[in-house]
Design a protein around this motif. Structure first.
Motif, PDB file in Angstrom:
ATOM      1  N   LEU A 183      -0.893   9.943   4.573  1.00  0.00           N
ATOM      2  CA  LEU A 183       0.129  10.877   5.051  1.00  0.00           C
ATOM      3  C   LEU A 183       1.406  10.151   5.450  1.00  0.00           C
ATOM      4  N   HIS A 184       2.575  10.751   5.118  1.00  0.00           N
ATOM      5  CA  HIS A 184       3.865  10.318   5.673  1.00  0.00           C
ATOM      6  C   HIS A 184       4.050  11.131   6.968  1.00  0.00           C
ATOM      7  N   VAL A 185       4.039  10.489   8.129  1.00  0.00           N
ATOM      8  CA  VAL A 185       4.177  11.246   9.384  1.00  0.00           C
ATOM      9  C   VAL A 185       5.108  10.567  10.387  1.00  0.00           C
ATOM     10  N   THR A 231       6.314  -1.843   1.586  1.00  0.00           N
ATOM     11  CA  THR A 231       7.776  -1.828   1.353  1.00  0.00           C
ATOM     12  C   THR A 231       8.357  -0.416   1.378  1.00  0.00           C
ATOM     13  N   ASP A 232       7.560   0.614   0.999  1.00  0.00           N
ATOM     14  CA  ASP A 232       8.104   1.958   0.768  1.00  0.00           C
ATOM     15  C   ASP A 232       9.178   1.911  -0.317  1.00  0.00           C
ATOM     16  N   CYS A 233       9.120   0.926  -1.205  1.00  0.00           N
ATOM     17  CA  CYS A 233      10.192   0.747  -2.199  1.00  0.00           C
ATOM     18  C   CYS A 233      10.530   2.083  -2.865  1.00  0.00           C
ATOM     19  N   ASP A 260       1.369   6.751   7.572  1.00  0.00           N
ATOM     20  CA  ASP A 260       2.468   5.860   7.200  1.00  0.00           C
ATOM     21  C   ASP A 260       3.803   6.320   7.790  1.00  0.00           C
ATOM     22  N   HIS A 261       4.662   5.371   8.115  1.00  0.00           N
ATOM     23  CA  HIS A 261       5.977   5.512   8.775  1.00  0.00           C
ATOM     24  C   HIS A 261       5.812   5.270  10.276  1.00  0.00           C
ATOM     25  N   LEU A 262       5.479   6.362  11.050  1.00  0.00           N
ATOM     26  CA  LEU A 262       5.153   6.214  12.476  1.00  0.00           C
ATOM     27  C   LEU A 262       6.309   5.680  13.316  1.00  0.00           C
ATOM     28  N   SER A 319       0.801  -1.234   0.000  1.00  0.00           N
ATOM     29  CA  SER A 319       0.000   0.000   0.000  1.00  0.00           C
ATOM     30  C   SER A 319       0.831   1.280   0.000  1.00  0.00           C
ATOM     31  N   HIS A 320       2.165   1.169  -0.101  1.00  0.00           N
ATOM     32  CA  HIS A 320       2.997   2.386  -0.065  1.00  0.00           C
ATOM     33  C   HIS A 320       4.302   2.115  -0.810  1.00  0.00           C
ATOM     34  N   THR A 321       4.407   2.621  -2.048  1.00  0.00           N
ATOM     35  CA  THR A 321       5.676   2.484  -2.790  1.00  0.00           C
ATOM     36  C   THR A 321       5.965   3.748  -3.604  1.00  0.00           C
ATOM     37  N   HIS A 322       7.247   3.876  -3.928  1.00  0.00           N
ATOM     38  CA  HIS A 322       7.719   4.936  -4.835  1.00  0.00           C
ATOM     39  C   HIS A 322       8.493   4.232  -5.953  1.00  0.00           C
ATOM     40  N   VAL A 323       7.915   3.166  -6.483  1.00  0.00           N
ATOM     41  CA  VAL A 323       8.687   2.267  -7.342  1.00  0.00           C
ATOM     42  C   VAL A 323       8.941   2.826  -8.745  1.00  0.00           C
TER      43      VAL A 323
HETATM   44 FE    FE Z   1       7.347   6.776   1.335  1.00  0.00          FE
END
Ligand code: FE
Ligand code: NIG
Length: 410
Positions: free
Chosen positions: A246-248, A321-323, A269-271, A78-82
């Motif tokens: 949100l990236h927080v 993954t936050d790839c 996301d992150h946390l 649910s979270h990538t920058h691929v």
């Molecule tokens: Fe990210």
């Protein structure tokens, strides 16, 4: 999508993540000696072998014998920058010599480096560079992938990155879901307020109008956007019909979890640095808490997100993954689930939930992640009778086959 009905038999155990994981250390239901019928890409029947076969009209049904293997849902990242250009191999090498993610960013590397590389690339270049990474994700069991923009920063280059995501959709059987990411204000922007106004109208609203984004994500951190700036972008996103992520609290505790709850985001996301009050606020507002343990693995010296504290506070947890080329060049979502269990305090059951039903919930999807009747037939056949093999041996040959919409991923 096969129109023929297929019945899968010989399933040692079929794992159905529960709809909700709140307050549950074992949020899975397991059917032993199971069978599953798929038709037109969807799950038509599922249960014990006997119950499924008893009610099946066996004419014109293809039978596939999985020979005592376990079946789990296809993974949802649910979270990538691929989608990005070039690489930042030199930064990994520099960190190994003692530099930090922050010091590399200060000398012009980091996100700014990926922005330079993306601006010099065409849509075709981006597709060609990113497709092998998407393939490496699907080969490890991921059947749904969210992908963010955020390396263009100007309207022209942000929309180009979103166009590349759209183009990739026709090149994979996996579902790709696009997000417009407000990643930061470029160093050369003469005026922050004017930049944000233009980002809202020419990137967020335009991406929504063109159908190039389904979600909007904002990087809320001292090096990116303040809360008041993020609120402006979030209001524009919501008015444009985009769901908010949100990236927080990645680099320090900025009360970002409270902020995500206040804005009613789909996920926070992150946390890594979230405090107890923030965890409680996320639980109360039903915001999915998304852990990205690939960052701590990849950057070293960073804090692991405290999955146990978040889960014990009543949060539902996703793992992604936050790839991306800088902080988590990792495409193996199963590995991230293993880290969830070994480093973030989750049970293996919670960790599997987090990369299946949790990932789906973090994307607002109700048609996958649970292996229930009426859901998409996206699933992974584990190369073992015990489903936990999928998390036990990261990088191993733990996957026997992968099905997307009921057909074999080749
Ligand atoms: Fe990210
Ligand atoms: O999620 N937090 C912001 N963005 C990415 C890192 C992007 C990069 O370093 O290129 C992240 O970690």
């Amino acid at each position: 999508m096969p129109s023929q009905r297929t019945v899968f038999v010989g399933i040692s155990e079929l794992v159905q993540p529960l709809d909700s994981s709140a307050g549950n250390r074992e949020p899975l239901s397991i059917v032993r000696d199971a069978a599953m019928v798929c038709h037109a890409g969807m799950i038509e029947a599922v249960g014990t072998r006997k119950s499924v076969l008893d009610s099946l009209d066996s004419s014109d049904v293809l039978e596939v014998d999985l020979q005592g293997r376990a079946v789990i849902p296809g993974f949802v990242d649910s979270h990538t920058h691929v989608v990005f250009a070039g690489d930042r191999i030199d930064e990994m090498a520099a960190r190994a010599r003692g530099e930090t993610y922050e010091s590399i960013a200060k000398r012009g590397g980091g996100i700014a480096r990926s922005v330079e590389l993306l601006r010099a690339s065409s849509v075709e270049d981006l597709v060609a560079a990113s497709l092998p990474r998407v393939v490496s994700m699907t080969a490890r069991g991921t059947t749904t992938i969210e992908i963010k923009s955020g390396y263009g920063l100007t309207p022209e280059h942000e929309l180009k990155q979103l166009q590349a995501i759209k183009r990739l959709r026709s090149l994979t059987k996996a579902t790709l879901l696009p997000t417009v990411l407000a990643h930061g204000v470029p160093k050369d922007a003469p005026n922050r307020d004017a930049y944000i106004d233009q980002f809202c109208s020419d990137v967020v609203e335009q991406a929504a109008r063109l159908g190039l984004a389904r979600y909007c994500d904002i990087f809320v951190e001292s090096i990116a956007y303040s809360k008041s700036e993020a609120r402006r972008i979030a209001e524009c996103a919501k008015a444009s019909g985009l769901k908010l992520k949100l990236h927080v609290d990645q680099l320090r505790d900025g009360d970002g979890a409270d902020f995500a709850a206040e804005l009613g985001a789909l996920s926070a996301d992150h946390l890594e640095c979230t405090n107890a009050a923030g965890a409680a606020a996320l639980a109360k507002a039903n915001v999915i808490a998304t852990l990205l343990p690939g960052c701590a693995l990849y950057l070293g010296g960073h804090t692991w997100p405290d999955g146990k504290a978040l889960a014990d506070a009543g949060c539902e947890i996703a793992i992604a993954t936050d790839c991306n080329p800088g902080s988590s060049m990792i495409s193996d979502l199963g590995l991230c689930a293993t880290l969830g269990a070994t480093q973030c305090g989750l049970t293996v059951e919670q960790a599997l939930w987090a990369i299946t039903r949790g990932g789906a919930k973090a994307l607002g999807l109700h048609d996958r992640g649970g292996l229930r009747v009426g859901e998409r037939a996206d699933f992974v056949v584990v190369a073992h009778s015990d489903w936990r093999m999928a998390l036990y041996h990261p990088g191993g040959n733990t996957i026997s086959s992968i099905y997307v919409s009921g057909s074999l991923l080749s």
